[in-house]
Motif scaffolding. Structure first.
Motif, PDB file in Angstrom:
ATOM      1  N   GLU A   1      -4.034   0.170   6.351  1.00 26.97           N
ATOM      2  CA  GLU A   1      -3.492  -0.114   5.106  1.00 26.97           C
ATOM      3  C   GLU A   1      -2.540  -1.003   5.406  1.00 26.97           C
ATOM      4  OE1 GLU A   1      -2.877   3.420   2.632  1.00 26.97           O
ATOM      5  OE2 GLU A   1      -5.064   4.089   2.775  1.00 26.97           O
ATOM      6  N   GLN A   2      -1.353  -0.502   6.148  1.00 23.35           N
ATOM      7  CA  GLN A   2      -0.354  -1.042   6.670  1.00 23.35           C
ATOM      8  C   GLN A   2      -0.450  -2.674   7.219  1.00 23.35           C
ATOM      9  OE1 GLN A   2       1.426   1.197   9.587  1.00 23.35           O
ATOM     10  NE2 GLN A   2       2.500   2.601   8.099  1.00 23.35           N
TER      11      GLN A   2
ATOM     12  N   ASP B   1      -3.469  -4.513   6.175  1.00 20.42           N
ATOM     13  CA  ASP B   1      -3.879  -5.027   4.912  1.00 20.42           C
ATOM     14  C   ASP B   1      -2.753  -5.937   4.336  1.00 20.42           C
ATOM     15  OD1 ASP B   1      -6.460  -4.548   5.751  1.00 20.42           O
ATOM     16  OD2 ASP B   1      -6.824  -2.881   4.306  1.00 20.42           O
ATOM     17  N   GLU B   2      -1.618  -4.744   4.195  1.00 16.11           N
ATOM     18  CA  GLU B   2      -0.536  -5.164   3.351  1.00 16.11           C
ATOM     19  C   GLU B   2       0.214  -6.346   4.198  1.00 16.11           C
ATOM     20  OE1 GLU B   2       1.855  -1.777   2.899  1.00 16.11           O
ATOM     21  OE2 GLU B   2       0.471  -0.791   1.868  1.00 16.11           O
TER      22      GLU B   2
ATOM     23  N   GLU C   1      -1.892  -9.585   3.696  1.00 18.74           N
ATOM     24  CA  GLU C   1      -1.735 -10.190   2.308  1.00 18.74           C
ATOM     25  C   GLU C   1      -0.429 -10.862   2.132  1.00 18.74           C
ATOM     26  OE1 GLU C   1      -2.387  -6.850  -0.656  1.00 18.74           O
ATOM     27  OE2 GLU C   1      -4.316  -6.573   0.125  1.00 18.74           O
ATOM     28  N   GLU C   2       0.469 -10.164   2.762  1.00 17.13           N
ATOM     29  CA  GLU C   2       2.002 -10.683   2.545  1.00 17.13           C
ATOM     30  C   GLU C   2       1.911 -12.116   3.354  1.00 17.13           C
ATOM     31  OE1 GLU C   2       6.191  -9.808   4.782  1.00 17.13           O
ATOM     32  OE2 GLU C   2       5.109  -8.052   3.741  1.00 17.13           O
TER      33      GLU C   2
END
Length: 113
Positions: free
Chosen positions: A92-93, A95-96, A99-100
């Motif tokens: 999840e980290q 993925d974030e 995305e950033e």
């Protein structure tokens, strides 16, 4: 979870045998035929799997049927579950972060136009 169990499963043919036994008990000859191994190889792998407690043998007529033992498989599942949470959090980290980075690249590209 003992390291011997993981070591035993780290060998590809032993892992394949465990996967095959998930569908039910099998004889050495059945395993041999399905995996394309020699009978001696299958016997050696089953000996290792039996030594770490993953399989057990039951006499059936003139042969022995090998099957998975539920308790060690459940222990392995619990052990993996402990790490699954960590992996999911890290994914999840990641993925974030992706995305950033994607937003930043789009913003930078739009600013150059």
């Amino acid at each position: 979870m003992n390291p011997e169990t993981l070591s035993a499963l780290g060998e590809p043919n032993r892992f394949r045998i465990v996967e095959l036994l998930r569908t039910g008990p099998r004889s050495v000859n059945d395993i041999r035929g399905r995996l394309g191994l020699r009978q001696s190889q299958v016997s050696q792998h089953l000996t290792v799997l039996k030594a770490v407690g993953l399989v057990e043998a039951e006499p059936h007529a003139q042969q022995r049927l090998y099957k998975l033992r539920a308790q060690p498989v459940k222990q392995l599942h619990k052990w993996i579950d402990r790490y699954r949470c960590i992996w999911e959090e890290r994914f999840e980290q990641m993925d974030e972060l992706v995305e950033e980075m994607t937003r930043k690249e789009k913003s930078d590209a739009a600013g150059r136009k």
